[in-house]
Design a protein around this motif. Structure first.
Motif, PDB file in Angstrom:
ATOM      1  N   MET A 179      15.040  25.633   8.497  1.00 25.09           N
ATOM      2  CA  MET A 179      13.750  26.081   7.948  1.00 25.09           C
ATOM      3  C   MET A 179      12.995  24.922   7.299  1.00 25.09           C
ATOM      4  SD  MET A 179      13.487  29.519   8.574  1.00 25.09           S
ATOM      5  CE  MET A 179      12.802  28.601   9.839  1.00 25.09           C
ATOM      6  N   ALA A 180      13.710  24.031   6.613  1.00 29.77           N
ATOM      7  CA  ALA A 180      13.067  22.865   6.015  1.00 29.77           C
ATOM      8  C   ALA A 180      12.458  21.980   7.105  1.00 29.77           C
ATOM      9  CB  ALA A 180      14.061  22.073   5.175  1.00 29.77           C
ATOM     10  N   GLY A 181      13.182  21.807   8.196  1.00 32.67           N
ATOM     11  CA  GLY A 181      12.669  21.004   9.311  1.00 32.67           C
ATOM     12  C   GLY A 181      11.436  21.616   9.941  1.00 32.67           C
ATOM     13  N   VAL A 182      11.460  22.936  10.118  1.00 36.10           N
ATOM     14  CA  VAL A 182      10.298  23.627  10.685  1.00 36.10           C
ATOM     15  C   VAL A 182       9.110  23.497   9.742  1.00 36.10           C
ATOM     16  CG1 VAL A 182       9.366  25.911  11.264  1.00 36.10           C
ATOM     17  CG2 VAL A 182      11.621  25.240  12.105  1.00 36.10           C
ATOM     18  N   GLY A 183       9.370  23.704   8.442  1.00 37.89           N
ATOM     19  CA  GLY A 183       8.278  23.598   7.457  1.00 37.89           C
ATOM     20  C   GLY A 183       7.696  22.203   7.411  1.00 37.89           C
ATOM     21  N   LEU A 184       8.548  21.199   7.431  1.00 47.40           N
ATOM     22  CA  LEU A 184       8.076  19.815   7.404  1.00 47.40           C
ATOM     23  C   LEU A 184       7.308  19.481   8.678  1.00 47.40           C
ATOM     24  CD1 LEU A 184       8.149  17.276   5.685  1.00 47.40           C
ATOM     25  CD2 LEU A 184      10.255  16.635   6.829  1.00 47.40           C
ATOM     26  N   GLY A 185       7.813  19.964   9.814  1.00 47.85           N
ATOM     27  CA  GLY A 185       7.106  19.730  11.072  1.00 47.85           C
ATOM     28  C   GLY A 185       5.721  20.352  11.078  1.00 47.85           C
ATOM     29  N   LEU A 186       5.626  21.590  10.604  1.00 46.05           N
ATOM     30  CA  LEU A 186       4.321  22.249  10.522  1.00 46.05           C
ATOM     31  C   LEU A 186       3.403  21.528   9.555  1.00 46.05           C
ATOM     32  CD1 LEU A 186       5.316  26.019  10.566  1.00 46.05           C
ATOM     33  CD2 LEU A 186       4.116  24.758  12.351  1.00 46.05           C
ATOM     34  N   GLY A 187       3.979  21.095   8.425  1.00 48.93           N
ATOM     35  CA  GLY A 187       3.170  20.360   7.447  1.00 48.93           C
ATOM     36  C   GLY A 187       2.606  19.085   8.038  1.00 48.93           C
ATOM     37  N   CYS A 188       3.408  18.388   8.845  1.00 48.76           N
ATOM     38  CA  CYS A 188       2.943  17.148   9.480  1.00 48.76           C
ATOM     39  C   CYS A 188       1.850  17.420  10.503  1.00 48.76           C
ATOM     40  CB  CYS A 188       4.103  16.423  10.147  1.00 48.76           C
ATOM     41  SG  CYS A 188       5.219  15.635   8.990  1.00 48.76           S
ATOM     42  N   VAL A 189       1.936  18.544  11.194  1.00 48.63           N
ATOM     43  CA  VAL A 189       0.928  18.887  12.197  1.00 48.63           C
ATOM     44  C   VAL A 189      -0.385  19.263  11.524  1.00 48.63           C
ATOM     45  CG1 VAL A 189       0.321  20.626  13.933  1.00 48.63           C
ATOM     46  CG2 VAL A 189       2.576  19.579  13.964  1.00 48.63           C
ATOM     47  N   ILE A 190      -0.293  20.011  10.437  1.00 46.02           N
ATOM     48  CA  ILE A 190      -1.484  20.548   9.783  1.00 46.02           C
ATOM     49  C   ILE A 190      -2.168  19.540   8.873  1.00 46.02           C
ATOM     50  CG2 ILE A 190      -2.264  22.298   8.121  1.00 46.02           C
ATOM     51  CD1 ILE A 190      -0.036  24.115   9.274  1.00 46.02           C
ATOM     52  N   VAL A 226       0.449  14.928   4.464  1.00 47.91           N
ATOM     53  CA  VAL A 226       1.891  15.153   4.610  1.00 47.91           C
ATOM     54  C   VAL A 226       2.451  14.193   5.648  1.00 47.91           C
ATOM     55  CG1 VAL A 226       3.657  16.814   5.332  1.00 47.91           C
ATOM     56  CG2 VAL A 226       1.781  17.559   3.861  1.00 47.91           C
ATOM     57  N   ARG A 227       1.758  14.046   6.773  1.00 51.89           N
ATOM     58  CA  ARG A 227       2.210  13.144   7.830  1.00 51.89           C
ATOM     59  C   ARG A 227       2.353  11.726   7.296  1.00 51.89           C
ATOM     60  NH1 ARG A 227      -0.679  14.824  12.405  1.00 51.89           N
ATOM     61  NH2 ARG A 227      -2.374  14.492  11.028  1.00 51.89           N
ATOM     62  N   ALA A 228       1.357  11.254   6.510  1.00 58.83           N
ATOM     63  CA  ALA A 228       1.413   9.908   5.947  1.00 58.83           C
ATOM     64  C   ALA A 228       2.580   9.784   4.959  1.00 58.83           C
ATOM     65  CB  ALA A 228       0.094   9.574   5.251  1.00 58.83           C
ATOM     66  N   GLY A 229       2.784  10.819   4.168  1.00 57.27           N
ATOM     67  CA  GLY A 229       3.890  10.802   3.212  1.00 57.27           C
ATOM     68  C   GLY A 229       5.241  10.758   3.904  1.00 57.27           C
ATOM     69  N   VAL A 230       5.387  11.515   4.986  1.00 57.46           N
ATOM     70  CA  VAL A 230       6.647  11.525   5.738  1.00 57.46           C
ATOM     71  C   VAL A 230       6.874  10.163   6.390  1.00 57.46           C
ATOM     72  CG1 VAL A 230       7.819  12.532   7.737  1.00 57.46           C
ATOM     73  CG2 VAL A 230       6.670  14.017   6.092  1.00 57.46           C
ATOM     74  N   LYS A 231       5.812   9.575   6.942  1.00 54.05           N
ATOM     75  CA  LYS A 231       5.956   8.243   7.550  1.00 54.05           C
ATOM     76  C   LYS A 231       6.413   7.229   6.511  1.00 54.05           C
ATOM     77  CE  LYS A 231       2.719   8.252  11.426  1.00 54.05           C
ATOM     78  NZ  LYS A 231       1.472   7.669  11.944  1.00 54.05           N
ATOM     79  N   GLN A 232       5.797   7.275   5.315  1.00 49.23           N
ATOM     80  CA  GLN A 232       6.163   6.331   4.258  1.00 49.23           C
ATOM     81  C   GLN A 232       7.601   6.565   3.791  1.00 49.23           C
ATOM     82  OE1 GLN A 232       4.287   3.678   3.290  1.00 49.23           O
ATOM     83  NE2 GLN A 232       6.191   3.094   2.286  1.00 49.23           N
ATOM     84  N   ALA A 233       7.989   7.820   3.666  1.00 53.02           N
ATOM     85  CA  ALA A 233       9.362   8.134   3.247  1.00 53.02           C
ATOM     86  C   ALA A 233      10.362   7.619   4.283  1.00 53.02           C
ATOM     87  CB  ALA A 233       9.513   9.638   3.043  1.00 53.02           C
ATOM     88  N   ALA A 234      10.026   7.755   5.563  1.00 53.68           N
ATOM     89  CA  ALA A 234      10.906   7.269   6.624  1.00 53.68           C
ATOM     90  C   ALA A 234      11.027   5.747   6.568  1.00 53.68           C
ATOM     91  CB  ALA A 234      10.392   7.720   7.989  1.00 53.68           C
TER      92      ALA A 234
END
Length: 142
Positions: free
Chosen positions: A95-106, A110-118
């Motif tokens: 569920m966390a993965g699905v939520g994060l994936g949706l957040g990145c799409v929308i 969020v997408r920029a934050g996930v890229k920076q975290a990675a």
């Protein structure tokens, strides 16, 4: 003086396995699937393997469901509380993965934050220090 506390046998120790196999005549494959509480009782009573050439009764085996799932349970292998824990962790991770994936799409933020975290995680795994953010930079422009 006797104790008034109840005890629950939750595993079969190596010493118990040795007693069951070497002294009481149980087969190693039987001991591997035997309920710990059955093993404890068999050892306490010093009961030799009682069923001759027949297989060990299913009721003596771990994960045995006498109703065959008729009570509306999920069926399949019942791993008890440990299985429930792993099942819960799996679904929470999913569920966390699905939520994060949706957040990145929308959301671009969020997408920029996930890229920076990675990137930060990759640098940390490589043993490098984290890059410091510039003070004038907004998180969505990273």
């Amino acid at each position: 003086m006797g104790s008034n506390t109840a005890s629950l046998q939750f595993m079969i120790t190596n010493a118990m396995k040795g007693t069951l196999i070497d002294e009481l005549g149980f087969l190693p494959e039987e001991v591997e699937v035997m309920k710990p509480e059955v093993a404890k009782e068999v050892i306490e009573k010093r009961m030799n393997r009682p069923f001759g050439k027949r297989p060990m009764p299913d009721a003596w085996k771990r994960d045995y469901d006498p109703d065959g799932g008729a009570d509306g349970s999920r069926g399949g292998l019942n791993l008890g509380p440990v299985g429930d824990l792993f099942r819960s962790l799996f679904y929470m991770t999913l569920m966390a993965g699905v939520g994060l994936g949706l957040g990145c799409v929308i959301s671009p933020e969020v997408r920029a934050g996930v890229k920076q975290a990675a990137k930060d995680l990759k640098r940390e795994l490589q043993g490098k220090k984290k890059k410091k953010k510039k003070k004038n930079q907004h998180p969505s422009t990273l």
